[in-house]
Design an enzyme around this catalytic site. Structure first.
Site, short mmCIF file in Angstrom:
data_model
loop_
_atom_site.label_atom_id
_atom_site.label_comp_id
_atom_site.label_asym_id
_atom_site.label_seq_id
_atom_site.Cartn_x
_atom_site.Cartn_y
_atom_site.Cartn_z
N HIS A 1 89.68 45.60 45.65
CA HIS A 1 90.83 44.96 44.83
C HIS A 1 91.37 46.28 43.96
O HIS A 1 92.43 45.96 43.37
CB HIS A 1 90.08 44.09 44.07
CG HIS A 1 89.39 43.09 44.78
ND1 HIS A 1 90.15 41.93 45.33
CD2 HIS A 1 88.05 42.82 45.17
CE1 HIS A 1 89.29 41.41 46.02
NE2 HIS A 1 87.86 41.37 45.79
N ASP B 1 84.73 35.15 59.79
CA ASP B 1 84.83 35.26 58.35
C ASP B 1 84.55 33.99 57.96
O ASP B 1 84.95 32.76 58.14
CB ASP B 1 86.15 35.48 58.06
CG ASP B 1 86.53 36.87 58.30
OD1 ASP B 1 85.67 37.76 58.10
OD2 ASP B 1 87.60 37.45 58.49
N GLU C 1 83.23 27.18 48.64
CA GLU C 1 84.42 26.67 47.92
C GLU C 1 84.29 25.04 47.76
O GLU C 1 84.33 24.55 46.63
CB GLU C 1 85.54 26.68 48.67
CG GLU C 1 85.91 28.20 48.80
CD GLU C 1 86.85 28.62 47.70
OE1 GLU C 1 87.85 27.77 47.45
OE2 GLU C 1 86.74 29.69 47.01
N1 GLN Z 1 89.06 39.57 58.12
C1 GLN Z 1 89.71 39.08 56.90
C2 GLN Z 1 90.37 40.60 56.44
O1 GLN Z 1 90.13 41.57 56.59
C3 GLN Z 1 88.75 38.63 56.00
C4 GLN Z 1 89.50 38.29 54.56
C5 GLN Z 1 88.68 37.70 53.40
O2 GLN Z 1 87.38 37.67 53.74
N2 GLN Z 1 89.20 37.03 52.47
O3 GLN Z 1 91.45 40.30 55.75
#
Ligand code: GLN
Ligand code: ZN
Length: 768
Positions: free
Chosen positions: A708, A613, A619
């Protein structure tokens, strides 16, 4: 005499008191008066504590019940119509409605949605290169302004009871406009003249209150702004010059570059420069500044958590002080909003590491020491300066910080480490022969709901209430449960569910050498949300495998492929407080090598698909575009080092939630991940346009399920989204997955939503 001040102090409180009060208020558990009382107490205690630091000017206006940009919108009367409650004078209600989409949980009569009491929240976006997020002001053709200075004036009166010499802080008009968004095709710069009149009105009120100096923040001066915006600054300060106040124009977070001369020549009484990031601009600034102007130098880093090199600063600053005398002011480089409140609260932190650190309170102590040294002579502070020198020396020489093995591994990095053997097309064919996946393969992003049970187990382990074996068994139960559910849902590529992880960075930080953790090192991210970044203090290495046991266990339960799940080096770097004694690139490469070892161990353990990830890749993109290529080059290289040591038959995935790929698509392609999953459902797949235009060669999983929201998307909605995706990206390159991890959702939502997603994929396979 050099004058001492600061640009702003954290408002959350050393124990996050503000967060808890906000949340209680939103839940209807306390009244507005109680919330305001907590806020007033926090301000008071900050001010009283700051009396120890011999500040010459006391800052007010740095407090906020949610966000300082939103405060400015209310100050100048720019409130979106949808949030104004008709009739009633419910200022705080309106304020939180813009901030959060609703005022309180139980609130009912919203202008927009009578059933839920919800209005659309203001958009939130990153505050320059920090992890703070502000509410984006909204502008339209109809925007008008009116002054609402009561809150600020009230706070000024509060502080006047404690101190003389008060310096309010506000966001400058040009930065305020810059930060906002036009909601129609109007031009926000046309609002400047009207907005300036509001500032003029405000200045008159402040002057009446006996205010002499006003800090006015124009941080856009550190950005690349065009002529129009440069002119706007000139127009603004010509107009504002006509007031009785003395303006201290503040810039922070970087160099002014092309705007330096402009900033120095604006008709204000003083200028603040970030002497941490732009130290080399101080000398030219002194020559540009007329002799009646004050120069405030940000000499203590306002964004990191390290002790300053006070002796070094003094050596550099003393001749400047001689030259400028009382025209010199000193301060932290930026508001201290971006660092934790007080190191004193940390009782569990390793004392050696603690001795290297300074949080907001300690940074003001440092400032005070510098002030004494400059104004009363070094001899008056010999002992604390020596203590500071020793602390820095210890840190430099500590065996905790340097690990020669890690350093030589980083030194030996070469391009081949980041390269896979064959190009994507050949790898993809090879992978398909092993993995045997259908078209439109379905998967998730990693985490499944973090139930109360899971959290309780982790807590019990942390508190020593259960032993390692009990903990592992309980986690394995969660993994089994998660695999079973995924079987029933019918997903193609499974995950273990991440039950063991509290946070995607903290989890790895805790298992890697070189990281430390605080108990109260919270920093406001937005509103009531605070984050507690790990402290990366030393060379990073991985003493043992971190995820292999969980992934292998999950794989042992199924014939399907289980995807291993890791956080990438750039994300770990960007969500930590990092070292200031080596380049970001070096630190990032160290993390990359550690995670690479984990990737290779997962592969060895029979995991054929590994996801890395990189949620936070963007950022720390530098504020100046000219520096982007350099940042992206080392960031992408670090990802490649992490990912590309595997055999070609191993499939590498990456995931990035924060959308917006337009300006970094080449870098994304250079990552060369076999599959990238991204957050697209809310953008109606428009985010894929850039992948289409770029002819992005590798596979993409555009999110079809907005995680979300508690809503359960139906088959048709997801099918339609995937069809839109297939209009842009060849079907054989597409995966089907949610936008992001599911850890914040409930199983009751996740199961039907994913079942629908799997059904949608099946329909796609037979042509929709
Ligand atoms: N692998 C993480 C999850 O599923 C990815 C979270 C993210 O990208 N913020 O929680
Ligand atoms: Zn995500």
């Amino acid at each position: 005499m050099a004058q001492l001040h600061h640009l702003g102090f954290p408002r959350i409180g050393n124990k996050r008191q503000l967060k808890f009060a906000q949340e209680k208020f939103w839940a209807g558990e306390i009244t507005e008066d109680q919330l305001q009382a907590t806020a007033a107490e926090l301000r008071q205690s900050n001010w009283i504590e700051q009396q120890d630091f011999s500040l010459n000017l006391h800052t007010v206006g740095d407090f906020s019940l949610y966000d300082q940009v939103l405060d400015t919108s209310f100050l100048v009367g720019n409130i979106p119509t949808r949030a104004k409650q008709s009739g009633e004078d419910n200022r705080l209600g309106n304020y939180f409605r813009v901030a959060r989409g609703r005022s309180q949980k139980s609130s009912c009569c919203s202008a927009v949605n009578h059933e839920t009491g919800e209005t659309q929240a203001g958009e939130m976006t990153k505050w320059f290169n920090t992890n703070y997020h502000y509410i984006v002001p909204e502008f339209t053709q109809q925007t008008t302004f009116s002054l609402n200075a009561n809150d600020l004036l009230k706070q000024i009166e509060e502080l006047q009871k404690i101190n003389e010499n008060i310096k309010p802080v506000i966001i400058g008009p040009v930065t305020y406009l810059w930060l906002g968004k036009e909601k129609d095709n109007s031009n926000k710069l046309e609002l400047l003249p009207d907005l300036l009149e509001i500032y003029v009105e405000l200045f008159a009120l402040l002057a009446e209150k006996g205010i002499e100096w006003l800090q006015i923040d124009e941080p856009i001066l550190v950005l690349e702004i065009n002529n129009q915006w440069q002119n706007a600054l000139q127009i603004a300060y010509q107009r504002l010059q006509q007031s009785n106040l003395k303006l201290l124009l503040t810039t922070y977070f970087g160099e002014l570059k092309d705007n330096l001369q402009l900033a120095c020549e604006l008709p204000v009484a003083g200028l603040h420069l970030d002497a941490i990031n732009a130290r080399h601009e101080v000398e030219p600034a002194i020559t540009y500044l007329s002799e009646d102007k004050v120069l405030s130098l940000g000499v203590i880093n306002g964004c990191n958590i390290w002790k300053s090199d006070l002796n070094g600063i003094l050596e550099w600053l003393t001749p400047i002080h001689h030259k400028l005398q009382q025209r010199l002011w000193i301060a932290p480089s930026s508001s201290l909003l971006h660092v934790p409140v007080d190191l004193q609260s940390e009782h569990k932190l390793d004392p050696e590491i603690k001795s290297w650190l300074a949080f907001a309170t300690q940074k003001l102590q440092e400032l005070s020491l510098l002030g004494t040294a400059l104004n009363n002579g070094i001899t008056s502070v010999i002992a604390p300066l020596e203590e500071n020198r020793l602390a820095l020396q210890n840190r430099r020489n500590s065996t905790r910080v340097s690990n020669p093995k890690v350093q030589s591994r980083v030194a030996a990095i070469n391009a081949s480490l980041g390269k896979r053997k064959q190009v994507f097309k050949q790898r993809a064919a090879l992978q398909q022969s092993y993995l045997n996946l259908p078209n439109y393969p379905t998967t998730t992003i990693g985490s499944f709901p973090q139930t109360n049970d899971i959290r309780a187990t982790r807590r019990a382990k942390r508190l020593g209430e259960i032993n390692e074996v009990q903990y592992k068994n309980s986690m394995k139960e969660s993994i089994k449960c998660c695999i079973d559910e995924q079987h029933q849902i019918g997903l193609d590529v499974l995950v273990h569910g991440e039950a063991e992880r509290n946070d995607m960075v903290e989890y790895f930080g805790e298992l890697l050498d070189g990281f430390a953790f605080t108990q109260f090192g919270w920093v406001q991210s937005y509103g009531s949300r605070c984050v507690k970044p790990p402290l990366l203090f030393g060379d990073v290495c991985r003493p043992r495998a971190m995820t292999v046991e969980w992934a292998s266990y999950a794989q042992s339960l199924t014939e399907k492929q289980v995807k291993g799940m890791l956080t990438g080096p750039v994300t770990i770097l960007n969500w930590s407080f990092v070292r200031d004694d080596q380049t970001l690139q070096t630190t990032c490469n160290q993390i990359a090598l550690a995670i690479r070892d984990e990737v290779l161990d997962l592969e060895k353990a029979g995991i054929n698909i590994i996801q890395i990830d990189e949620a936070a890749l963007r950022e720390k993109l530098p504020l100046h575009r000219s520096k982007w290529p350099e940042y992206l080059a080392w960031a992408i290289q670090a990802f490649r080092i992490t990912a590309n040591g595997v055999e070609d038959k191993t499939q590498i995935h990456t995931h990035m939630c924060y959308s917006e790929f337009n300006d970094i698509i080449e870098a994304i392609a250079a990552m060369d991940a076999d599959v990238i999953t991204i957050e697209t459902s809310r953008s109606d797949m428009q985010l894929l346009d850039v992948f289409e235009a770029f002819n992005y060669p590798n596979a993409i999983g555009p999110g079809v399920y907005d995680i979300h929201s508690p809503n359960i998307p139906n088959i048709e909605q997801m099918l339609q989204l995937m069809k839109k995706a297939a209009q842009r990206i060849p079907a054989e390159q597409l995966w089907v997955n949610p936008d992001c991890g599911l850890k914040t959702r409930h199983w009751q939502e996740v199961i039907p939503a994913l079942k629908n997603m799997v059904e949608a994929a099946k329909l796609l396979r037979i042509g929709g």
